[in-house]
Design an enzyme around this catalytic site. Structure first.
Site, mmCIF file in Angstrom:
data_model
loop_
_atom_site.group_PDB
_atom_site.id
_atom_site.type_symbol
_atom_site.label_atom_id
_atom_site.label_comp_id
_atom_site.label_asym_id
_atom_site.label_seq_id
_atom_site.Cartn_x
_atom_site.Cartn_y
_atom_site.Cartn_z
ATOM 1 N N GLU A 97 12.055 20.371 78.061
ATOM 2 C CA GLU A 97 12.700 19.354 77.690
ATOM 3 C C GLU A 97 13.011 18.245 78.917
ATOM 4 O O GLU A 97 13.487 19.037 79.793
ATOM 5 C CB GLU A 97 13.720 19.374 76.622
ATOM 6 N N ASP A 98 13.014 17.015 78.753
ATOM 7 C CA ASP A 98 13.630 16.278 79.851
ATOM 8 C C ASP A 98 14.874 16.130 79.783
ATOM 9 O O ASP A 98 15.589 15.993 80.792
ATOM 10 C CB ASP A 98 12.600 14.864 79.773
ATOM 11 N N ASP A 101 20.475 15.566 74.711
ATOM 12 C CA ASP A 101 21.471 14.309 74.421
ATOM 13 C C ASP A 101 22.499 14.637 73.284
ATOM 14 O O ASP A 101 23.160 15.556 73.338
ATOM 15 C CB ASP A 101 20.662 13.124 74.281
ATOM 16 N N SER A 102 21.941 14.236 72.047
ATOM 17 C CA SER A 102 22.800 14.958 70.797
ATOM 18 C C SER A 102 22.393 16.148 70.463
ATOM 19 O O SER A 102 23.285 16.894 69.810
ATOM 20 C CB SER A 102 22.578 13.679 69.570
ATOM 21 N N GLY A 103 21.205 16.468 71.028
ATOM 22 C CA GLY A 103 20.807 18.108 70.648
ATOM 23 C C GLY A 103 19.984 17.968 69.317
ATOM 24 O O GLY A 103 19.509 19.081 68.916
ATOM 25 N N THR A 105 17.345 16.830 68.198
ATOM 26 C CA THR A 105 15.835 17.044 68.521
ATOM 27 C C THR A 105 15.608 18.447 68.758
ATOM 28 O O THR A 105 14.878 19.162 67.872
ATOM 29 C CB THR A 105 15.069 16.242 69.725
ATOM 30 N N LEU A 106 16.046 19.127 69.573
ATOM 31 C CA LEU A 106 15.905 20.357 69.897
ATOM 32 C C LEU A 106 16.560 21.400 68.911
ATOM 33 O O LEU A 106 15.685 22.386 68.711
ATOM 34 C CB LEU A 106 16.704 20.787 71.347
ATOM 35 N N PHE A 150 22.906 6.119 79.645
ATOM 36 C CA PHE A 150 21.337 6.017 79.507
ATOM 37 C C PHE A 150 20.601 6.003 80.763
ATOM 38 O O PHE A 150 20.817 5.013 81.475
ATOM 39 C CB PHE A 150 20.968 4.684 78.610
ATOM 40 N N ARG A 163 9.110 5.286 83.388
ATOM 41 C CA ARG A 163 8.697 6.767 83.172
ATOM 42 C C ARG A 163 8.569 7.249 84.757
ATOM 43 O O ARG A 163 8.646 8.450 85.381
ATOM 44 C CB ARG A 163 7.646 7.309 82.408
HETATM 45 P P1 IMP Z 1 18.651 14.190 71.255
HETATM 46 O O1 IMP Z 1 17.706 14.625 69.892
HETATM 47 O O2 IMP Z 1 19.497 13.204 71.061
HETATM 48 O O3 IMP Z 1 18.962 15.299 72.105
HETATM 49 O O4 IMP Z 1 17.490 13.374 72.230
HETATM 50 C C1 IMP Z 1 16.363 13.891 72.553
HETATM 51 C C2 IMP Z 1 15.385 12.655 73.456
HETATM 52 O O5 IMP Z 1 15.907 11.427 73.075
HETATM 53 C C3 IMP Z 1 14.907 13.151 74.457
HETATM 54 O O6 IMP Z 1 13.808 13.972 74.521
HETATM 55 C C4 IMP Z 1 14.541 11.554 74.924
HETATM 56 O O7 IMP Z 1 13.201 11.283 74.688
HETATM 57 C C5 IMP Z 1 15.431 10.753 74.185
HETATM 58 N N1 IMP Z 1 16.858 10.238 75.155
HETATM 59 C C6 IMP Z 1 18.053 11.074 74.818
HETATM 60 N N2 IMP Z 1 18.946 10.306 75.756
HETATM 61 C C7 IMP Z 1 18.022 9.457 76.861
HETATM 62 C C8 IMP Z 1 18.211 8.933 78.066
HETATM 63 O O8 IMP Z 1 19.360 8.654 78.419
HETATM 64 N N3 IMP Z 1 17.321 8.029 78.330
HETATM 65 C C9 IMP Z 1 15.970 8.128 77.854
HETATM 66 N N4 IMP Z 1 15.700 8.828 76.799
HETATM 67 C C10 IMP Z 1 16.677 9.659 76.036
HETATM 68 MG MG MG Z 2 12.004 9.080 74.817
#
Ligand code: IMP
Ligand code: MG
Length: 174
Positions: A97-98, A101-103, A105-106, A150, A163
């Site tokens: 993963e890149d 954030d909230s987690g 997605t993972l 962000f 990107r």
């Molecule tokens: P999560 O589900 O909130 O953990 O978000 C994960 C996905 O949100 C990452 O794979 C990114 O594509 C996108 N994302 C979360 N934070 C950022 C950020 O600061 N910049 C750009 N994309 C983000």
């Molecule tokens: Mg994205």
């Protein structure tokens, strides 16, 4: 909105950290074959640099999921936009993963992939916004802990832009 980008992590620092992470993976997966699952699109830059530094046998597959639209706010669930090409049953799988954030997605992705019964299933993320986790998920390997801001670059986008920046920067409103 008008904004500029302030550098947060330099290209040199990222490359040095990827070297370290690859060294760790080469040790941890010694004698095994590692199957990388690269989450499109943002993780591609990190995954390629990491994969080039792995000396263990590596295979790669790609998946596209999303929890974000074009803005900065999480939608709270994932949609699979591109499925894996290959089966992961009985493989040593590492999700690349890149950013965590909230987690959300993972967390959802982990459940989805675990049901396919890989031998092992771990997570590596280049960036981790530890203070922002909502879902119960933890990366096994983390490049950098970052503040809850962000960020763009090194694969990460803001409305599909930036990107290709070779460093990670914070989006700052003017
Ligand atoms: P999560 O589900 O909130 O953990 O978000 C994960 C996905 O949100 C990452 O794979 C990114 O594509 C996108 N994302 C979360 N934070 C950022 C950020 O600061 N910049 C750009 N994309 C983000
Ligand atoms: Mg994205």
């Amino acid at each position: 909105m008008d904004y500029h980008i302030d550098e947060l992590i330099s290209e040199e620092k990222i490359n040095a950290r990827i070297d370290e992470l690859a060294g760790q993976l080469n040790k941890d997966y010694e004698g095994k074959e590692l199957h990388l699952i690269v989450i499109l699109k943002g993780s591609v830059f990190f995954a390629c640099e990491l994969a080039k530094k792995l000396t263990i046998p590596v295979t790669m597959d790609f998946m596209s999921v999303s929890s974000y639209g074009d803005g900065m706010v999480s939608a709270g669930e994932i949609t699979v936009k591109k499925e894996l090409d290959e089966d992961i049953y009985d493989k040593d799988v590492l999700i690349v993963e890149d950013i965590l954030d909230s987690g959300v997605t993972l967390y959802n992705l982990r459940i989805l992939l675990a049901a396919r019964m890989p031998k092992t299933l771990k997570i590596i993320t280049l960036l981790d916004k530890k203070d922002n986790h909502e879902a119960d998920v933890k990366a096994d390997y983390v490049g950098f802990d970052i503040p809850n801001k962000f960020v763009v670059g090194y694969g990460l986008d803001y409305a599909q832009q930036h990107r290709n920046l070779p460093y990670v920067g914070v989006v700052v409103e003017d």
